[in-house]
Every structure is written in C-alpha cells, then in structure tokens.
Enzyme design. Structure first.
Site, PDB file in Angstrom:
ATOM      1  CB  ALA A 286     -41.102 -24.960  37.976  1.00 37.39           C
TER       2      ALA A 286
ATOM      3  CG  ASN B  32     -44.744 -22.646  46.382  1.00 35.84           C
ATOM      4  OD1 ASN B  32     -43.849 -23.180  45.751  1.00 35.84           O
ATOM      5  ND2 ASN B  32     -45.747 -22.028  45.798  1.00 35.84           N
TER       6      ASN B  32
ATOM      7  CG  ASP C 288     -41.403 -10.333  41.130  1.00 34.54           C
ATOM      8  OD1 ASP C 288     -42.424 -10.036  40.497  1.00 34.54           O
ATOM      9  OD2 ASP C 288     -41.422 -10.928  42.217  1.00 34.54           O
TER      10      ASP C 288
ATOM     11  CG  HIS D  10     -42.323 -14.285  39.920  1.00 36.00           C
ATOM     12  ND1 HIS D  10     -43.396 -13.519  40.331  1.00 36.00           N
ATOM     13  CD2 HIS D  10     -42.296 -14.214  38.569  1.00 36.00           C
ATOM     14  CE1 HIS D  10     -43.978 -12.992  39.256  1.00 36.00           C
ATOM     15  NE2 HIS D  10     -43.333 -13.403  38.177  1.00 36.00           N
TER      16      HIS D  10
ATOM     17  N   GLY E  87     -50.877 -22.502  50.385  1.00 33.80           N
ATOM     18  CA  GLY E  87     -49.708 -23.064  51.044  1.00 33.80           C
ATOM     19  C   GLY E  87     -49.100 -24.283  50.393  1.00 33.80           C
TER      20      GLY E  87
ATOM     21  CB  ILE F 117     -46.001  -4.360  48.710  1.00 36.04           C
ATOM     22  CG1 ILE F 117     -46.811  -4.670  47.432  1.00 36.04           C
ATOM     23  CG2 ILE F 117     -44.726  -3.584  48.355  1.00 36.04           C
ATOM     24  CD1 ILE F 117     -46.094  -5.547  46.425  1.00 36.04           C
TER      25      ILE F 117
HETATM   26  C1  GRF Z   1     -48.977 -19.624  43.270  1.00 40.31           C
HETATM   27  O1  GRF Z   1     -49.458 -18.978  42.114  1.00 40.31           O
HETATM   28  C2  GRF Z   1     -47.497 -19.511  43.302  1.00 40.31           C
HETATM   29  O2  GRF Z   1     -46.980 -19.515  41.995  1.00 40.31           O
HETATM   30  C3  GRF Z   1     -47.249 -18.191  43.897  1.00 40.31           C
HETATM   31  O3  GRF Z   1     -48.301 -18.039  44.876  1.00 40.31           O
HETATM   32  C4  GRF Z   1     -49.442 -18.816  44.468  1.00 40.31           C
HETATM   33  C5  GRF Z   1     -49.996 -19.658  45.577  1.00 40.31           C
HETATM   34  O4  GRF Z   1     -48.978 -20.422  46.132  1.00 40.31           O
HETATM   35  N1  GRF Z   1     -45.932 -18.144  44.461  1.00 40.31           N
HETATM   36  P1  GRF Z   1     -49.234 -21.367  47.435  1.00 40.31           P
HETATM   37  O5  GRF Z   1     -50.048 -22.557  46.984  1.00 40.31           O
HETATM   38  O6  GRF Z   1     -49.995 -20.543  48.470  1.00 40.31           O
HETATM   39  O7  GRF Z   1     -47.865 -21.759  47.889  1.00 40.31           O
END
Ligand code: GRF
Length: 206
Positions: free
Chosen positions: A186, A20, A157, A116, A18, A99
């Site tokens: 990023a 992101n 994607d 991504h 988590g 998916i």
């Molecule tokens: C990371 O590799 C990110 O690039 C991809 O999912 C993985 C885990 O992301 N989108 P998060 O820490 O759970 O947000």
C-alpha cells in the site's frame, strides 16, 4: 510557482529507514512520477538511513535536530529557511515523526502530503504512528487495514484524503508482518501515485 511542463521541486521530510523515500525515488526513475523531482531530503533524526538513500541518489540532504534548535519555533524557522532556499513546491512527509505547528501547516496549506499506515479515520491521530498503528489494528481484530495519503493540516492525520489502498490482515499476523505488508502493498504504491496526481492536476490548473 512552477512553469508549465517544468518539474515541481519536492522536499521529503524523513525520520527513519526511508523506504517510502526510496519508493518515491524509484517511481521518479521509472517515470511514475513525471511532474516533479525530489530536490531536498531533511531528517529530524541524526544519521537516519533515509539520508543515505538520498545521498546515494545524489540528492542534497540536511538534518535539523530539535534539541539543537532550542524549541519548536526555532526548529520550524530553520526548516522553513531550508524549504524556501530549495524553492520547494511540495513537501512530502515520509515516515516523518515531528509534529508541525498550525502556523507551519497554514503557511504550506495544500502543499504538504503525508503517508499514514492505516485507512483513515481508523487508527490515526495523536499517538498513532509506526508499529503502534498495526498493534491497534490487530487488537481491534480488523480483517482489512491499509494506508492513506492525505494533505496535512493542523489536525493530526485530519487533512483531505488524497488516496487509500486496502490490505488484508492475514491469520497469525504480528505487528511487524502486518507493517511490512502494508508498506509493500500500500504505502510504496499510493505515495508515488498521489504525488504525481497532485502535481499533474496542479500543473493542469485543476
Ligand atoms: C512506517 O511505519 C510508515 O508506515 C510510516 O513511517 C514508518 C517508516 O517509514 N509512514 P520509512 O521506512 O522511514 O519510509
């Protein structure tokens, strides 16, 4: 539909740590995201740490485990039920690994964003997720990689690109050090930025 000035209701789908999601929550608090608010976090993995991040922020959480649903259709029926009950206006896939079917992505067309960890169209599509993306980038010997935010459609994607940010590959990088730099420099920057831009443009009628 949201009324002018009201914050759009965002649901974030997660599977793992988590980071992101945390970037989105921090961006809300810092006023980078002003046109929307996270009102639901759903995980397809039991006990994902992302759920603890949501709970710490006082956000309702849910788990949908495919093996308990008995297949993709039942999984998506339950997910749709939660999203509609939440009056969701934007879905964000933040480290989400399941998916989603063409029927699902068509139902939510132009209302699902995904992050991504590469510069699409490089190192993307079926089988490219998590560390595998960075392993492929290092194996190819690229000097620059990065992250992409895109709308989700039926092609893995393959949806319209919303934002991208480049990150230099450093000598001696491992998949782990590269993943961390791509996340910090990023992913955590462009995902909140893209969410705000998409919602602000929609509210401006563009
Ligand atoms: C990371 O590799 C990110 O690039 C991809 O999912 C993985 C885990 O992301 N989108 P998060 O820490 O759970 O947000």
């Amino acid at each position: 539909m949201e009324t002018k000035g009201k914050k759009a209701r965002i649901a974030v789908l997660v599977s793992g740590g988590g980071t992101n999601l945390q970037a989105i929550l921090d961006a809300e608090r810092e006023g980078i995201i002003r046109s929307g608010e996270v009102t639901l976090v759903v995980s397809d993995r039991a006990g994902a740490y992302a759920l603890k991040r949501a709970e710490a922020a006082g956000i309702p959480v849910a788990e949908i485990l495919k093996k308990e649903c008995g297949g993709q259709a039942a999984f998506e029926e339950r997910l749709n039920g939660m999203l509609e009950e939440n009056r969701t206006e934007l879905i964000v896939l933040a480290g989400f690994l399941s998916i989603l079917s063409e029927a699902f992505t068509r139902k939510w067309e132009k209302r699902i964003l995904n992050i991504h960890p590469s510069l699409i169209p490089s190192f993307c599509g079926a089988g490219y997720y998590g560390l595998r993306v960075h392993e492929a980038a290092l194996a190819r010997g690229v000097r620059v990689t990065g992250a992409t935010v895109h709308f989700v459609n039926e092609i893995p994607d393959g949806g319209e690109i919303v934002d991208q940010k480049a990150v230099a590959v450093q000598p001696g990088d491992t998949p782990e050090t590269l993943q961390r730099r791509v996340m910090e420099e990023a992913e955590w920057v462009i995902l909140p930025r893209a969410i705000e831009r998409v919602l602000a443009e929609r509210q401006a009628g563009r």
